[in-house]
Each structure stands twice: as structure tokens, then as C-alpha cells.
Design a protein around this motif. Sequence first.
Motif, PDB file in Angstrom:
ATOM      1  N   ALA A 122     -14.945  -9.231 -57.064  1.00  0.00           N
ATOM      2  CA  ALA A 122     -15.113  -8.867 -55.654  1.00  0.00           C
ATOM      3  C   ALA A 122     -16.474  -9.303 -55.114  1.00  0.00           C
ATOM      4  CB  ALA A 122     -14.945  -7.361 -55.486  1.00  0.00           C
ATOM      5  N   ILE A 123     -17.494  -9.351 -55.973  1.00  0.00           N
ATOM      6  CA  ILE A 123     -18.828  -9.771 -55.539  1.00  0.00           C
ATOM      7  C   ILE A 123     -18.894 -11.282 -55.363  1.00  0.00           C
ATOM      8  CG2 ILE A 123     -21.266  -9.852 -56.190  1.00  0.00           C
ATOM      9  CD1 ILE A 123     -20.876  -7.217 -57.650  1.00  0.00           C
ATOM     10  N   LEU A 124     -18.303 -12.022 -56.298  1.00  0.00           N
ATOM     11  CA  LEU A 124     -18.453 -13.479 -56.293  1.00  0.00           C
ATOM     12  C   LEU A 124     -17.444 -14.192 -55.400  1.00  0.00           C
ATOM     13  CD1 LEU A 124     -19.217 -14.234 -60.056  1.00  0.00           C
ATOM     14  CD2 LEU A 124     -20.803 -14.097 -58.137  1.00  0.00           C
ATOM     15  N   GLU A 125     -16.274 -13.586 -55.163  1.00  0.00           N
ATOM     16  CA  GLU A 125     -15.256 -14.283 -54.374  1.00  0.00           C
ATOM     17  C   GLU A 125     -15.725 -14.616 -52.953  1.00  0.00           C
ATOM     18  OE1 GLU A 125     -11.077 -13.115 -52.417  1.00  0.00           O
ATOM     19  OE2 GLU A 125     -11.043 -13.053 -54.606  1.00  0.00           O
ATOM     20  N   PRO A 126     -16.310 -13.674 -52.185  1.00  0.00           N
ATOM     21  CA  PRO A 126     -16.791 -14.046 -50.849  1.00  0.00           C
ATOM     22  C   PRO A 126     -17.854 -15.145 -50.880  1.00  0.00           C
ATOM     23  CG  PRO A 126     -16.738 -11.665 -51.098  1.00  0.00           C
ATOM     24  CD  PRO A 126     -16.507 -12.241 -52.452  1.00  0.00           C
ATOM     25  N   LEU A 127     -18.723 -15.118 -51.892  1.00  0.00           N
ATOM     26  CA  LEU A 127     -19.762 -16.145 -52.014  1.00  0.00           C
ATOM     27  C   LEU A 127     -19.152 -17.512 -52.291  1.00  0.00           C
ATOM     28  CD1 LEU A 127     -22.717 -17.010 -52.213  1.00  0.00           C
ATOM     29  CD2 LEU A 127     -22.700 -16.274 -54.606  1.00  0.00           C
ATOM     30  N   ILE A 128     -18.201 -17.577 -53.224  1.00  0.00           N
ATOM     31  CA  ILE A 128     -17.563 -18.847 -53.569  1.00  0.00           C
ATOM     32  C   ILE A 128     -16.786 -19.399 -52.376  1.00  0.00           C
ATOM     33  CG2 ILE A 128     -15.817 -19.933 -55.043  1.00  0.00           C
ATOM     34  CD1 ILE A 128     -16.643 -17.933 -57.234  1.00  0.00           C
ATOM     35  N   VAL A 129     -16.029 -18.518 -51.693  1.00  0.00           N
ATOM     36  CA  VAL A 129     -15.254 -18.957 -50.519  1.00  0.00           C
ATOM     37  C   VAL A 129     -16.186 -19.459 -49.417  1.00  0.00           C
ATOM     38  CG1 VAL A 129     -13.730 -18.153 -48.671  1.00  0.00           C
ATOM     39  CG2 VAL A 129     -13.295 -17.469 -51.031  1.00  0.00           C
ATOM     40  N   SER A 130     -17.311 -18.763 -49.223  1.00  0.00           N
ATOM     41  CA  SER A 130     -18.271 -19.184 -48.195  1.00  0.00           C
ATOM     42  C   SER A 130     -18.871 -20.545 -48.519  1.00  0.00           C
ATOM     43  CB  SER A 130     -19.369 -18.132 -48.062  1.00  0.00           C
ATOM     44  OG  SER A 130     -20.358 -18.547 -47.152  1.00  0.00           O
ATOM     45  N   LEU A 131     -19.289 -20.745 -49.772  1.00  0.00           N
ATOM     46  CA  LEU A 131     -19.851 -22.034 -50.173  1.00  0.00           C
ATOM     47  C   LEU A 131     -18.822 -23.152 -50.033  1.00  0.00           C
ATOM     48  CD1 LEU A 131     -21.822 -20.969 -53.383  1.00  0.00           C
ATOM     49  CD2 LEU A 131     -22.774 -21.478 -51.135  1.00  0.00           C
ATOM     50  N   HIS A 132     -17.587 -22.858 -50.416  1.00  0.00           N
ATOM     51  CA  HIS A 132     -16.523 -23.869 -50.374  1.00  0.00           C
ATOM     52  C   HIS A 132     -16.158 -24.239 -48.941  1.00  0.00           C
ATOM     53  CE1 HIS A 132     -12.266 -25.187 -50.371  1.00  0.00           C
ATOM     54  NE2 HIS A 132     -12.604 -25.808 -51.483  1.00  0.00           N
ATOM     55  N   ASP A 133     -15.955 -23.215 -48.078  1.00  0.00           N
ATOM     56  CA  ASP A 133     -15.443 -23.472 -46.731  1.00  0.00           C
ATOM     57  C   ASP A 133     -16.532 -23.862 -45.739  1.00  0.00           C
ATOM     58  OD1 ASP A 133     -13.005 -22.839 -47.737  1.00  0.00           O
ATOM     59  OD2 ASP A 133     -12.893 -20.830 -46.858  1.00  0.00           O
ATOM     60  N   ASP A 134     -17.752 -23.341 -45.928  1.00  0.00           N
ATOM     61  CA  ASP A 134     -18.809 -23.565 -44.933  1.00  0.00           C
ATOM     62  C   ASP A 134     -19.783 -24.668 -45.306  1.00  0.00           C
ATOM     63  OD1 ASP A 134     -17.701 -21.467 -43.539  1.00  0.00           O
ATOM     64  OD2 ASP A 134     -19.050 -19.965 -44.401  1.00  0.00           O
ATOM     65  N   ILE A 135     -19.885 -25.025 -46.589  1.00  0.00           N
ATOM     66  CA  ILE A 135     -20.860 -26.036 -47.017  1.00  0.00           C
ATOM     67  C   ILE A 135     -20.171 -27.278 -47.584  1.00  0.00           C
ATOM     68  CG2 ILE A 135     -22.857 -26.511 -48.469  1.00  0.00           C
ATOM     69  CD1 ILE A 135     -23.393 -24.437 -46.326  1.00  0.00           C
ATOM     70  N   ILE A 136     -19.390 -27.096 -48.628  1.00  0.00           N
ATOM     71  CA  ILE A 136     -18.843 -28.243 -49.361  1.00  0.00           C
ATOM     72  C   ILE A 136     -17.829 -29.018 -48.519  1.00  0.00           C
ATOM     73  CG2 ILE A 136     -17.550 -28.940 -51.409  1.00  0.00           C
ATOM     74  CD1 ILE A 136     -18.738 -26.490 -52.834  1.00  0.00           C
ATOM     75  N   LYS A 137     -16.856 -28.313 -47.986  1.00  0.00           N
ATOM     76  CA  LYS A 137     -15.770 -28.967 -47.242  1.00  0.00           C
ATOM     77  C   LYS A 137     -16.269 -29.701 -45.992  1.00  0.00           C
ATOM     78  CE  LYS A 137     -11.010 -27.953 -45.827  1.00  0.00           C
ATOM     79  NZ  LYS A 137     -10.008 -26.863 -45.674  1.00  0.00           N
ATOM     80  N   THR A 175     -26.553 -27.577 -51.258  1.00  0.00           N
ATOM     81  CA  THR A 175     -26.299 -28.067 -49.904  1.00  0.00           C
ATOM     82  C   THR A 175     -26.744 -29.513 -49.738  1.00  0.00           C
ATOM     83  OG1 THR A 175     -26.584 -25.821 -49.020  1.00  0.00           O
ATOM     84  CG2 THR A 175     -26.739 -27.640 -47.462  1.00  0.00           C
ATOM     85  N   LEU A 176     -27.950 -29.837 -50.217  1.00  0.00           N
ATOM     86  CA  LEU A 176     -28.432 -31.210 -50.108  1.00  0.00           C
ATOM     87  C   LEU A 176     -27.589 -32.161 -50.957  1.00  0.00           C
ATOM     88  CD1 LEU A 176     -32.310 -30.688 -50.120  1.00  0.00           C
ATOM     89  CD2 LEU A 176     -30.834 -31.231 -48.187  1.00  0.00           C
ATOM     90  N   SER A 177     -27.170 -31.705 -52.136  1.00  0.00           N
ATOM     91  CA  SER A 177     -26.295 -32.543 -52.966  1.00  0.00           C
ATOM     92  C   SER A 177     -24.985 -32.826 -52.245  1.00  0.00           C
ATOM     93  CB  SER A 177     -26.014 -31.852 -54.307  1.00  0.00           C
ATOM     94  OG  SER A 177     -27.201 -31.716 -55.065  1.00  0.00           O
ATOM     95  N   ALA A 178     -24.429 -31.796 -51.589  1.00  0.00           N
ATOM     96  CA  ALA A 178     -23.186 -31.983 -50.830  1.00  0.00           C
ATOM     97  C   ALA A 178     -23.396 -32.956 -49.672  1.00  0.00           C
ATOM     98  CB  ALA A 178     -22.684 -30.634 -50.314  1.00  0.00           C
ATOM     99  N   LEU A 179     -24.531 -32.854 -48.995  1.00  0.00           N
ATOM    100  CA  LEU A 179     -24.818 -33.769 -47.879  1.00  0.00           C
ATOM    101  C   LEU A 179     -24.984 -35.210 -48.364  1.00  0.00           C
ATOM    102  CD1 LEU A 179     -27.290 -31.595 -45.784  1.00  0.00           C
ATOM    103  CD2 LEU A 179     -24.985 -32.279 -45.133  1.00  0.00           C
ATOM    104  N   PHE A 180     -25.698 -35.385 -49.476  1.00  0.00           N
ATOM    105  CA  PHE A 180     -25.905 -36.738 -50.007  1.00  0.00           C
ATOM    106  C   PHE A 180     -24.582 -37.357 -50.457  1.00  0.00           C
ATOM    107  CE2 PHE A 180     -30.432 -35.336 -51.369  1.00  0.00           C
ATOM    108  CZ  PHE A 180     -30.853 -35.465 -50.063  1.00  0.00           C
ATOM    109  N   ILE A 181     -23.744 -36.554 -51.114  1.00  0.00           N
ATOM    110  CA  ILE A 181     -22.438 -37.060 -51.544  1.00  0.00           C
ATOM    111  C   ILE A 181     -21.566 -37.365 -50.328  1.00  0.00           C
ATOM    112  CG2 ILE A 181     -20.301 -36.424 -52.744  1.00  0.00           C
ATOM    113  CD1 ILE A 181     -22.044 -34.809 -54.697  1.00  0.00           C
ATOM    114  N   GLY A 182     -21.630 -36.482 -49.303  1.00  0.00           N
ATOM    115  CA  GLY A 182     -20.853 -36.714 -48.088  1.00  0.00           C
ATOM    116  C   GLY A 182     -21.277 -37.967 -47.346  1.00  0.00           C
TER     117      GLY A 182
END
Length: 376
Positions: free
Chosen positions: A182-197, A361-368
Motif C-alpha cells: 500500500a505504501i509503494l503502489e502509489p509511488l510506483i504508479v506516480s513515477l510510471h504515469d507522471d514521469i516515465i510515460k 527523471t533525468l535518465s527518463a528525459l535523456f532516453i526520451g
Amino acid sequence: MRLSSSQNLNKNYKKMSQSINNTFSKTGKLIFGILLVVLCFLGIVAFASNSEESKSELNVKEMIFSHIGDAYNWHITTIGKEHISIPLPCIVIGQNGLDIFCSSKLGHEGHFTEYKGYKIAEEGSNAGKIVEVSTGERPIDISITKNVVSLLISCALLLIIFLSIAKKYKKNGFCKPTGLQAILEPLIVSLHDDIIKPSIGKNYKKFTWYLLTVFFFIFINNLLGIIPIFPGGANLTGNIAITFVLAALTFLLTNLFGTKGYWKEIFNPDVPIGLKCPLPIMQFIEFLGIFTKPIALCIRLFANMFAGHVMVLVLIGLIFVFSQLNVIAGLGFSFVSVLLVVFMSLLECLVCFIQAYVFMTLSALFIGMAQVEEHE
């Protein structure tokens, strides 16, 4: 039906966020109390050492770098003149071929001995490293050092945490998460949907595994680094070799999976012809940017974590310095120093998350940026 299901989902997430906030508030108070007790104990130890060895001089620089540097044993504490530490295996290939022995055979800090023609250098460019007694040169050293053990511990923690969460999902499906899930799921979903994607685009699934792994790897190692007792205390992310490898992985993923449009922008950028011919000014700048971006990743993480550890150790070292000058001055500054160290330690908890977040975040931006499509 859809409206009611969405309302139930919102209620579940509100309850989950409230439970998470309560957990973090309790955890924060507990961490604050533990840090305060530990640091007050350090102040008492400082005055005890002053009364017993008032004429001895403390080398603050040596104290700081011995704590943040790598070592062949894991120092736990010192009681009187007795050093309590965990010896680690030394593996060297040198004058005797392959040698494997315990680091305790080489003595401990301040009392190094020779063993099988090897010793730990106390000065020079190889200070703190195993050298050959006869030549003073370094053998091939693949020992299991303090940083290596810390790396294995953090990897084991990652496996335990995420394999247990994966097992819960496999068993319960998409039921209401509980506990650590329950603690990690919101964090993982936030990173996935708001940063990586958004940063990478349509090919985000190819790189999600790496970006989430590197985030939690850095975050866990940052937290372990600020814990003063075993299995914490190793300055892993404050070691430039570790941050270099992480930045090199981002560099490889960025350029190996770069599209044709990415390479076209580097070697044939869409700029006025005067900037491309006869001197390839823009091509040189774009090509140089391939290497400057991972270098910035490496230096940023290393410098921030290294500086944080140094600041805390300097404040602790000043307690010893002032106590050797004058008991009253030491008593007065120890109170100020303890408050500053507690504040810096709590700030470091926030920095642990921020640095992992920034690196991912920077790694995601560089890859993007390397996933661009050719313009028609």
C-alpha cells in the motif's frame, strides 16, 4: 455503476493515503528520537575521550575520510582502545598468485601488520589499500570490501521487498493493497504515469524496468548511508565508481536504443548551413552532449551524497575539537552541534528521495530525447 465504482475507488485511495501519512508521521518521530539519542551519546563519548586523553590530538580530516571511504572491514564501534569490527575476505592476485585471507590478518586501523607479503599502506597514493611489501605496488585486488557488502545488502533488500509485493499481486490480483504494498503502489504508479510515460513516449515500456529499478536502488542505498549502525553507514552512492556505473547504464540505453531521427539530429542538425559547414560546429556540440549528460548524472548524485555525509561528520568532529580546547566550550558547542546534526540528518532523509527522483527523471528525459521520430 461506473460512477459508484469510481467513488469507491476514490474512497479506498483516500483511506490508503491517510494510513500512509499516519505511518510516515510515526516513522518520522521514531527516526528523530533515535537520531537524537545517538547523537547525544556521541557528545558524551567526546567528553569522555577528552577527560581520559586530554593531550591527544584529533585529526578531523582522517576521521571523516575513514568513515566515508571504503575499507576491508566493517567498523562497528570502539570501546576504550578496543576496535569492534566485522572482518571481510581479502582476495588478491599478486606475488604469490591467488591469495584469499581474512582482513583481520592485516591488523586494524592504526595497528596494521604484514601477512603473506601484503600489508595495508598507511600513506601515499595507495593509503588504505593492500600493497605488496617488497615492491609497494598494488596487486590485482578483488576483495569483498565494505562497499561491496553494502551493495549486496541493498540488492537483497530490493529482491525481498519487490518479490514479496509481486507475490501478493499474483495471489490477490487487484484487491486492496495492504502493508508495504500500500505504501509503494502509489509511488510506483506516480513515477510510471507522471514521469516515465510522458518523458519517453510510446516506447516507454522498454525502459520502465530500468528506471524504476535505478530509482529504488539509489533510494535504498541513500537511506542505508545515513543510518549510523550496521548494516547502514556505508557511503555507497557517495562513491563515484557507483554513480559512474549508473550513469554509464543510462548512457548505453540512451544511445544503443536511439532512433534514426536522434542520430540525424546529432550529425545533421536542422540549423543554418553556416553552423554546419565548413566547420562542423553544431555537430561537435551535439556529439559532445552525448557524453556531458551522463557525466552530469554521475557528478550530481556523487557530489550531493558525498557532501551530505561530510557535513554531518564535520559537525560531529567539531564536538571533539572544542572539547579538547575547553570543557565549557565543548559543552556549549556540543548542544548546538547535536541540534545541527539532527537537522542535517532529517534533511538528508529528504535528499535521499530527491536525488533518486532527479536521477531517474533525468535518465527518463535523456532516453526520451533519443526516441525522436524523423520529421517528414
